[in-house]
Design a protein around this motif. Structure first.
Motif, PDB file in Angstrom:
ATOM      1  N   ALA A 317       0.838  -1.202   0.000  1.00 48.32           N
ATOM      2  CA  ALA A 317       0.000   0.000   0.000  1.00 48.32           C
ATOM      3  C   ALA A 317       0.872   1.252   0.000  1.00 48.32           C
ATOM      4  CB  ALA A 317      -0.919  -0.006   1.219  1.00 48.32           C
ATOM      5  N   PHE A 318       1.929   1.236   0.812  1.00 51.56           N
ATOM      6  CA  PHE A 318       2.824   2.397   0.878  1.00 51.56           C
ATOM      7  C   PHE A 318       3.489   2.653  -0.473  1.00 51.56           C
ATOM      8  CE2 PHE A 318       7.188   3.963   1.313  1.00 51.56           C
ATOM      9  CZ  PHE A 318       6.960   5.185   1.920  1.00 51.56           C
ATOM     10  N   ARG A 319       3.940   1.580  -1.127  1.00 47.46           N
ATOM     11  CA  ARG A 319       4.638   1.741  -2.408  1.00 47.46           C
ATOM     12  C   ARG A 319       3.734   2.353  -3.458  1.00 47.46           C
ATOM     13  NH1 ARG A 319       4.951  -2.633  -5.867  1.00 47.46           N
ATOM     14  NH2 ARG A 319       4.804  -3.994  -4.043  1.00 47.46           N
ATOM     15  N   HIS A 320       2.503   1.838  -3.562  1.00 48.08           N
ATOM     16  CA  HIS A 320       1.591   2.383  -4.568  1.00 48.08           C
ATOM     17  C   HIS A 320       1.122   3.790  -4.202  1.00 48.08           C
ATOM     18  CE1 HIS A 320       1.415  -1.057  -7.180  1.00 48.08           C
ATOM     19  NE2 HIS A 320       1.170  -1.860  -6.165  1.00 48.08           N
ATOM     20  N   ALA A 321       0.963   4.049  -2.903  1.00 42.63           N
ATOM     21  CA  ALA A 321       0.592   5.402  -2.474  1.00 42.63           C
ATOM     22  C   ALA A 321       1.718   6.379  -2.799  1.00 42.63           C
ATOM     23  CB  ALA A 321       0.295   5.414  -0.970  1.00 42.63           C
ATOM     24  N   ALA A 322       2.955   5.999  -2.464  1.00 46.45           N
ATOM     25  CA  ALA A 322       4.107   6.863  -2.740  1.00 46.45           C
ATOM     26  C   ALA A 322       4.254   7.093  -4.235  1.00 46.45           C
ATOM     27  CB  ALA A 322       5.378   6.242  -2.169  1.00 46.45           C
ATOM     28  N   PHE A 323       4.077   6.033  -5.001  1.00 47.33           N
ATOM     29  CA  PHE A 323       4.234   6.151  -6.447  1.00 47.33           C
ATOM     30  C   PHE A 323       3.188   7.119  -7.011  1.00 47.33           C
ATOM     31  CE2 PHE A 323       4.273   5.261 -10.874  1.00 47.33           C
ATOM     32  CZ  PHE A 323       5.531   4.741 -11.167  1.00 47.33           C
ATOM     33  N   SER A 324       1.938   6.958  -6.611  1.00 46.04           N
ATOM     34  CA  SER A 324       0.878   7.812  -7.133  1.00 46.04           C
ATOM     35  C   SER A 324       1.065   9.265  -6.720  1.00 46.04           C
ATOM     36  CB  SER A 324      -0.490   7.306  -6.655  1.00 46.04           C
ATOM     37  OG  SER A 324      -0.751   6.005  -7.147  1.00 46.04           O
ATOM     38  N   VAL A 325       1.429   9.486  -5.457  1.00 49.52           N
ATOM     39  CA  VAL A 325       1.626  10.854  -4.956  1.00 49.52           C
ATOM     40  C   VAL A 325       2.763  11.544  -5.699  1.00 49.52           C
ATOM     41  CG1 VAL A 325       2.372  12.235  -2.974  1.00 49.52           C
ATOM     42  CG2 VAL A 325       0.641  10.456  -2.676  1.00 49.52           C
ATOM     43  N   VAL A 326       3.913  10.880  -5.783  1.00 44.73           N
ATOM     44  CA  VAL A 326       5.074  11.489  -6.439  1.00 44.73           C
ATOM     45  C   VAL A 326       4.822  11.670  -7.933  1.00 44.73           C
ATOM     46  CG1 VAL A 326       7.532  11.209  -6.961  1.00 44.73           C
ATOM     47  CG2 VAL A 326       6.662  10.573  -4.715  1.00 44.73           C
ATOM     48  N   SER A 327       4.167  10.686  -8.557  1.00 44.63           N
ATOM     49  CA  SER A 327       3.886  10.766  -9.988  1.00 44.63           C
ATOM     50  C   SER A 327       2.983  11.947 -10.317  1.00 44.63           C
ATOM     51  CB  SER A 327       3.239   9.463 -10.472  1.00 44.63           C
ATOM     52  OG  SER A 327       2.965   9.509 -11.845  1.00 44.63           O
ATOM     53  N   VAL A 328       1.945  12.159  -9.516  1.00 45.15           N
ATOM     54  CA  VAL A 328       1.020  13.261  -9.775  1.00 45.15           C
ATOM     55  C   VAL A 328       1.633  14.593  -9.357  1.00 45.15           C
ATOM     56  CG1 VAL A 328      -1.204  14.273  -9.129  1.00 45.15           C
ATOM     57  CG2 VAL A 328      -1.044  11.839  -9.645  1.00 45.15           C
ATOM     58  N   LEU A 329       2.285  14.626  -8.183  1.00 46.66           N
ATOM     59  CA  LEU A 329       2.856  15.871  -7.684  1.00 46.66           C
ATOM     60  C   LEU A 329       3.924  16.411  -8.622  1.00 46.66           C
ATOM     61  CD1 LEU A 329       2.770  17.868  -5.317  1.00 46.66           C
ATOM     62  CD2 LEU A 329       4.546  16.518  -4.208  1.00 46.66           C
ATOM     63  N   THR A 330       4.741  15.522  -9.180  1.00 49.96           N
ATOM     64  CA  THR A 330       5.787  15.950 -10.106  1.00 49.96           C
ATOM     65  C   THR A 330       5.278  16.055 -11.542  1.00 49.96           C
ATOM     66  OG1 THR A 330       6.540  13.673 -10.500  1.00 49.96           O
ATOM     67  CG2 THR A 330       7.569  14.886  -8.683  1.00 49.96           C
ATOM     68  N   THR A 331       4.009  15.765 -11.740  1.00 46.04           N
ATOM     69  CA  THR A 331       3.328  15.780 -13.050  1.00 46.04           C
ATOM     70  C   THR A 331       3.974  14.800 -14.029  1.00 46.04           C
ATOM     71  OG1 THR A 331       4.595  17.582 -14.121  1.00 46.04           O
ATOM     72  CG2 THR A 331       2.772  18.229 -12.684  1.00 46.04           C
TER      73      THR A 331
END
Length: 499
Positions: A317-331
């Motif tokens: 859960a942490f890995r997918h959450a981190a991936f989604s957050v960083v992916s969207v935040l960094t566009t």
């Protein structure tokens, strides 16, 4: 009073085209290696682009070298359009994307590092075309304008006007007092980080072709993948996803701070207010979403991806959450899981990140973290002024006082950004999208993000959009990449008046 120096503008467009055509030729060896007949189409596209550029440059090479702000804005905007128009040729000449609207959309999505795609079966595309698709990201990420600035002095042209038009954010930090040296060092860092990620991804289990494509897409915060499922394809390789998370985060940080970090000046990095908000904000939102995924996942929802996903696993859960957050935040727009298939609160939080963006001086799009910091501080400043109307209370950032002109610029940018988002959402409903999908497409295109919500979610794409909707989203991607003012100022009558 003087008019615009159109000859120097055309000369620069020619130079841009020649560089773009040269980059196209790099895709030919990949096509040859895999025995593809498309190599001839890519070769023809590259040579045609170089020829067009040479003609434009040759007949205007003796133009006067005076370059003002107006020329700078025109060169950047028209240069981006020149890149896109010529960049469509490999798709058109190879018939990989036969419909020109789709080819234009895919190309501009690449150069603007948006990552929205009209391709429904990426893995069936020729390897040479996939490499060129990723290369458009890499070229657009740092900006071919900055690359060209490094060689303009050889032509007797100063490059500061171009650099300011290409990177119009509020940060004026430079690594070197000479703009040419700054451009060279930016590209050196960009290349080193891209190669480093390529090397690590190859060791972690990617093929060399996938590794180089994903490295280019990551460092440019672009998001084009060579796999239909994006990074979810590597769900059984957690190390690959963690490597991409780290490099997405680096790409979303200010490259000046990356330069200082590489020189060992770590303290200087953490003295930056923007980086502290960016760093700790990313961690905080990731932990919050991890908690929500683990404890409040709707039992009726299933991930749309064909990979096992155990919601009880904290690491997963942490890995997918981190991936989604960083992916969207960094566009960046890479996808490891469909965040719209988690609970509604998570989807709302991630959608709100569409309006944050990465750091100023990075390859990411969006509003940028520093603008939000200064807007929030400016709001508290107004509260203080209500209580103490005669007090002089400056808005401070990184230990210094922020000039009111910058504050007004940031507030204007934010108001204009949100106004364009609202109007664009309404227009896209007129072009055939439902309101949720229209909001997602507008936010994604304007913020250069990629996947959004509704019918343009992480497991969908933009192929179903009508032709007018694709052209309109292309326009949003362009103005978003160049941070609104650079393009929109060309639409004002006073820009064209002689001064």
């Amino acid at each position: 009073m003087r008019g615009l120096n159109f000859k120097i503008i055309i000369s620069f467009l020619g130079l841009t085209s020649m560089l773009n055509g040269t980059f196209m030729l790099f895709a030919v060896p990949f096509s040859m290696y895999y025995g593809e007949t498309e190599k001839w189409g890519i070769l023809q596209a590259g040579l045609t682009t170089i020829a067009i550029g040479f003609i434009l440059w040759f007949f205007n090479r003796n133009a006067k070298k005076n370059l003002g702000k107006k020329e700078g804005y025109l060169i950047v905007t028209l240069g981006w359009l020149m890149l896109t128009v010529t960049g469509t040729l490999p798709y058109v000449f190879t018939n990989a994307i036969p419909i020109y609207t789709n080819a234009f959309f895919e190309t501009l999505s690449g150069y603007s590092t948006t990552g929205s795609s009209i391709l429904t079966d990426i893995e069936s595309m020729p390897k040479g075309i996939l490499f060129w698709r990723s290369a458009t990201h890499w070229i657009g990420g740092m900006g071919i304008i900055v690359l060209t600035v490094a060689i303009l002095p050889l032509l007797g042209i100063g490059g500061m006007q171009l650099f300011m038009a290409e990177a119009p954010g509020p940060s004026a930090d430079k690594m070197h007092p000479r703009i040419t040296e700054t451009a060279k060092r930016l590209w050196l860092i960009y290349f080193i980080l891209t190669f480093t990620e390529f090397f690590l991804l190859k060791i972690a289990g990617m093929t060399w072709f996938d590794a180089i494509n994903h490295a280019m897409a990551t460092m440019s915060t672009g998001g084009f993948s060579t796999k239909n499922a994006s990074i979810a394809h590597y769900d059984s390789f957690p190390i690959i996803q963690y490597i991409i998370i780290i490099f997405m985060f680096i790409a979303g940080a200010n490259f000046v701070l990356t330069y200082f970090a590489l020189k060992g000046k770590i303290r200087k990095v953490f003295k930056s207010e923007e980086f502290k908000y960016y760093f700790f904000g990313t961690i905080g939102v990731t932990l919050l979403i991890t908690y929500l995924i683990v404890n409040y996942q709707d039992s009726s929802l299933q991930t749309s991806l064909q990979h096992a996903y155990t919601w009880g696993e904290t690491e997963n859960a942490f890995r997918h959450a981190a991936f989604s957050v960083v992916s969207v935040l960094t566009t960046t727009g890479f996808v490891s899981a469909d965040f719209t298939m988690w609970n509604s609160m998570v989807t709302a939080i991630i959608f709100s990140l569409f309006f944050i963006g990465g750091s100023a001086g990075s390859t990411s799009g969006g509003i940028k973290v520093v603008r939000h910091i200064i807007m929030i501080k400016s709001s508290f400043y107004e509260f203080k002024k209500l209580l103490h109307p005669n007090a002089i209370i400056p808005v401070r950032y990184d230990g210094g006082s922020v000039p009111k002109t910058i504050i007004y610029n940031i507030l204007s940018f934010f108001v204009l950004y949100m106004l364009i988002f609202i109007v664009s959402s309404l227009l896209l409903t007129f072009f055939g999208l439902d309101f949720l999908s229209a909001m997602g497409a507008a936010a994604s295109s304007l913020g250069n993000i990629g996947p959004a919500v509704g019918s343009v979610s992480p497991v969908d794409n933009f192929a179903h959009l009508t032709i007018p909707a694709k052209w309109f989203c292309s326009f949003l991607m362009l103005i978003g990449r160049l941070e609104l003012f650079t393009v929109l100022i060309l639409l004002t009558p006073f820009f064209w008046r002689k001064n």
